[in-house]
Design an enzyme around this catalytic site. Sequence first.
Site, PDB file in Angstrom:
ATOM      1  CD  GLU A 116      -2.920  -1.276   0.175  1.00  0.00           C
ATOM      2  OE1 GLU A 116      -2.942  -0.370  -0.695  1.00  0.00           O
ATOM      3  OE2 GLU A 116      -3.660  -2.253   0.145  1.00  0.00           O
ATOM      4  CG  HIS A 140      -4.206  -0.456   5.853  1.00  0.00           C
ATOM      5  ND1 HIS A 140      -5.577  -0.273   5.787  1.00  0.00           N
ATOM      6  CD2 HIS A 140      -3.965  -1.619   5.198  1.00  0.00           C
ATOM      7  CE1 HIS A 140      -6.127  -1.272   5.113  1.00  0.00           C
ATOM      8  NE2 HIS A 140      -5.172  -2.105   4.753  1.00  0.00           N
ATOM      9  CG  HIS A 142      -7.127  -5.787   7.336  1.00  0.00           C
ATOM     10  ND1 HIS A 142      -6.559  -6.869   6.688  1.00  0.00           N
ATOM     11  CD2 HIS A 142      -6.852  -4.708   6.559  1.00  0.00           C
ATOM     12  CE1 HIS A 142      -5.950  -6.463   5.576  1.00  0.00           C
ATOM     13  NE2 HIS A 142      -6.105  -5.163   5.480  1.00  0.00           N
TER      14      HIS A 142
HETATM   15  O1  2HA Z   1      -4.168  -3.757   2.065  1.00  0.00           O
HETATM   16  O2  2HA Z   1      -3.438  -4.903   4.322  1.00  0.00           O
HETATM   17  O3  2HA Z   1      -1.685  -7.151   3.168  1.00  0.00           O
HETATM   18  C1  2HA Z   1      -3.148  -4.689   2.021  1.00  0.00           C
HETATM   19  C2  2HA Z   1      -2.757  -5.127   3.364  1.00  0.00           C
HETATM   20  C3  2HA Z   1      -1.492  -5.836   3.502  1.00  0.00           C
HETATM   21 ZN    ZN Z   2      -5.335  -4.053   3.942  1.00  0.00          ZN
END
Ligand code: 2HA
Ligand code: ZN
Length: 281
Positions: A116, A140, A142
Site C-alpha cells: 500500500e 492501516h 483490518h
Molecule cells: O491492504 O493490508 O496485506 C493490504 C494489506 C497488507
Molecule cells: Zn489491507
Amino acid sequence: MKCLETTWMQDMIRICGDGFRQGWHERNGGNLSYRISQEAIAELGDQLHYDQPWQSIGTEVKGLAGEFFAVTGSGKYMRNVELKPESHLAIIEISPDGLQYRIVWGLTEGGRPTSELPTHLMNHEVKKRITQGRHRVIYHAHPANLIALTFLLPLDSAVFTRELWEMATECPVVFPEGLGVVKWMVPGGKPIAEETSVFMEQVNAVVWAHHGLFCSGTDFDETFGLMHTIEKSAEILIKVLSVSPNKRQTITTADLIALAADFHVTLNPEALHLYDEGAKH
Ligand code: 2HA
Ligand code: ZN
C-alpha cells in the site's frame, strides 16, 4: 544511536505488536509508515546505505522529495515485527522527482515496502502540507467490527461519522472532522490511493469498504488511539444492531452541539445535521 534503539523505531515496533494483539493484523494484513525527521536521519549516519536501485513508487509524490520513511515490508506479518524488526521493516528515501524510492536500511532478508505504499505516501504528502509537517504517521489495519459495518451502513461518510459519534461520547471529540468512506476498490494501486488522499484533505481516518481503515496522526500513540477509538465505537454499534435495528435512545444533535461547545471542537456539519428534520437522509 543504533537505528533499532531510537524512540521512534521502538514506538513503531510496539504498535505492530499491539495491533496484532487487537486482532487487526491477520496473516500479513495491515501496514504502517512514519515520516522520519531530517535530524533523526542525520543521527543514523553510516547505518544507512545508498547502494540499492531506485524503484517506481507507482504514483507521484513531489511534496515528499528527499524525505525518508520507515515502512513495514510487503507480505510481512505484523506479529513478527517485534521478533525481527530489521527484516520486517525498511527505511526508504524518496527521489528528487517524487516518482521513485530506494531502500537505505532494513528488509535484511529481502522484500519490498508495503503493497500500500502509494496510499501511504499520497496520504503523507497531503498531511505534511496541510498540518505544516506535524502529522508523521499513517497506519492501516483490518479491524473486524468496522469492516462489518461496511456491509450494513450506506457507504456514506456523513452516515459513518454520525453513527460512530453516537456510540461513545469521546468519539465526536476524538474525530470531530469525521471520517471518509471509500467504496470497494482494488487495493495496492494509485486509484485507491488518490481516492483516499482526497478524503485525507478533510479527515484523519478513511474507511475502505469491505477491507479496513487508514488513520493519520502526529505520532504513533495518537494514530493507534484513533484506530482503537473508531473500532471500539464500531464494536458497540455492531452489538446494538445485533440486538435491535432501532436505538431506544442515543446522543442527539442537541447533545452533540453541547459537547462541541464544552470541548471546543468544530463538528463536521454534514454529519451533525444529518438527521435534522428536512435533511436529505
Ligand atoms: O491492504 O493490508 O496485506 C493490504 C494489506 C497488507
Ligand atoms: Zn489491507
